[in-house]
Motif scaffolding. Sequence first.
Motif, PDB file in Angstrom:
ATOM      1  N   LEU A  35       0.642  -1.211  -0.040  1.00 30.12           N
ATOM      2  CA  LEU A  35       0.116  -0.193   0.159  1.00 30.12           C
ATOM      3  C   LEU A  35       0.840   1.128  -0.156  1.00 30.12           C
ATOM      4  N   ARG A  36       0.431   2.185  -0.629  1.00 34.41           N
ATOM      5  CA  ARG A  36       1.269   3.601  -0.758  1.00 34.41           C
ATOM      6  C   ARG A  36       0.451   4.687  -0.013  1.00 34.41           C
ATOM      7  N   LEU A  37       1.131   5.629   0.721  1.00 32.23           N
ATOM      8  CA  LEU A  37       0.736   6.707   1.305  1.00 32.23           C
ATOM      9  C   LEU A  37       1.146   7.773   0.288  1.00 32.23           C
ATOM     10  N   ARG A  38       0.198   8.351  -0.321  1.00 26.79           N
ATOM     11  CA  ARG A  38       0.781   9.602  -1.073  1.00 26.79           C
ATOM     12  C   ARG A  38       0.825  10.737  -0.023  1.00 26.79           C
ATOM     13  N   ALA A  46       0.838   9.488  10.959  1.00 28.33           N
ATOM     14  CA  ALA A  46       0.716   9.125   9.569  1.00 28.33           C
ATOM     15  C   ALA A  46       0.992   7.941   9.144  1.00 28.33           C
ATOM     16  N   MET A  47       2.399   7.300   9.805  1.00 29.05           N
ATOM     17  CA  MET A  47       2.957   6.119   9.565  1.00 29.05           C
ATOM     18  C   MET A  47       2.232   4.834  10.126  1.00 29.05           C
ATOM     19  N   PHE A  48       1.795   5.298  11.286  1.00 31.47           N
ATOM     20  CA  PHE A  48       0.720   4.336  11.987  1.00 31.47           C
ATOM     21  C   PHE A  48      -0.411   4.156  11.142  1.00 31.47           C
ATOM     22  N   GLY A  49      -0.967   5.094  10.675  1.00 34.52           N
ATOM     23  CA  GLY A  49      -2.187   4.940   9.633  1.00 34.52           C
ATOM     24  C   GLY A  49      -1.846   4.145   8.619  1.00 34.52           C
ATOM     25  N   LEU A  50      -0.769   4.289   8.053  1.00 34.39           N
ATOM     26  CA  LEU A  50      -0.445   3.541   6.761  1.00 34.39           C
ATOM     27  C   LEU A  50      -0.433   1.944   7.149  1.00 34.39           C
ATOM     28  N   ALA A  51       0.117   1.717   8.329  1.00 33.89           N
ATOM     29  CA  ALA A  51       0.604   0.486   8.580  1.00 33.89           C
ATOM     30  C   ALA A  51      -0.934  -0.326   9.078  1.00 33.89           C
ATOM     31  N   VAL A  64       9.101  12.143  -0.678  1.00 32.74           N
ATOM     32  CA  VAL A  64       8.741  10.980  -1.402  1.00 32.74           C
ATOM     33  C   VAL A  64       7.470  10.225  -0.682  1.00 32.74           C
ATOM     34  N   ASP A  65       6.665   9.079  -1.312  1.00 28.61           N
ATOM     35  CA  ASP A  65       5.763   8.590  -0.684  1.00 28.61           C
ATOM     36  C   ASP A  65       6.402   7.423   0.129  1.00 28.61           C
ATOM     37  N   LEU A  66       5.472   6.726   1.049  1.00 30.23           N
ATOM     38  CA  LEU A  66       5.748   5.827   1.678  1.00 30.23           C
ATOM     39  C   LEU A  66       5.070   4.529   1.330  1.00 30.23           C
ATOM     40  N   LEU A  67       5.748   3.397   1.305  1.00 30.97           N
ATOM     41  CA  LEU A  67       5.136   2.095   0.889  1.00 30.97           C
ATOM     42  C   LEU A  67       5.170   1.287   2.151  1.00 30.97           C
ATOM     43  N   SER A 126      10.577   4.328   2.618  1.00 38.05           N
ATOM     44  CA  SER A 126      10.500   5.476   1.784  1.00 38.05           C
ATOM     45  C   SER A 126      10.530   4.715   0.585  1.00 38.05           C
ATOM     46  N   GLU A 127       9.853   5.231  -0.441  1.00 34.91           N
ATOM     47  CA  GLU A 127       9.826   4.950  -1.928  1.00 34.91           C
ATOM     48  C   GLU A 127      11.063   4.986  -2.396  1.00 34.91           C
ATOM     49  N   GLY A 128      11.632   3.920  -2.992  1.00 35.17           N
ATOM     50  CA  GLY A 128      13.004   3.895  -3.444  1.00 35.17           C
ATOM     51  C   GLY A 128      14.287   3.359  -2.352  1.00 35.17           C
ATOM     52  N   GLY A 129      13.772   3.410  -1.365  1.00 31.50           N
ATOM     53  CA  GLY A 129      14.702   3.078  -0.243  1.00 31.50           C
ATOM     54  C   GLY A 129      14.727   1.538  -0.063  1.00 31.50           C
ATOM     55  N   ALA A 130      15.960   1.208   0.551  1.00 27.07           N
ATOM     56  CA  ALA A 130      16.062  -0.454   0.632  1.00 27.07           C
ATOM     57  C   ALA A 130      15.630  -0.661   2.011  1.00 27.07           C
TER      58      ALA A 130
END
Length: 139
Positions: free
Chosen positions: A37-40, A56-61, A96-99, A120-124
């Motif tokens: 899921l992506r958070l815009r 916001a990170m809690f909500g995404l999870a 950047v967006d979060l995944l 973070s999008e693009g992060g490993a």
Amino acid sequence: MTVVMDAAALQEFLQRDFGQVAGDFVVERVGAAGVTLRLRVAERHLRPGGTVSGPAMFGLADVAMYLAILSRIGPVALAVTTNCAIDFMRKPRAGVDLLAEARLLKLGRSLAVGDVLLFSEGGADPVARASLTYAIPPK
């Protein structure tokens, strides 16, 4: 576990039943391993200093795990979070967006347990890790 709701069905469910937040999220992938899921990320998701806020990170999870469960059991709007523990491991990249990568560990008749890694999008490296338990209402 069999997938009963694909990405399009989950996105439609969010729009129909959770329209107040549906625009924040994009279901990127649904598969045997779980849901991505992506958070815009927008200005409202930031805290002072320009990083994504903990809420916001809690909500995404939380939404990612909810959708991972629904992808297996169908549109059960009243499945609810009963427990969540989240570790914030590093600062998300700015701009950047979060995944979220949600994975179900156990799906029973009344409880579901899973893990979510946030990137973070693009992060490993993950920026956060959450463990969640959901209550599933009786049919």
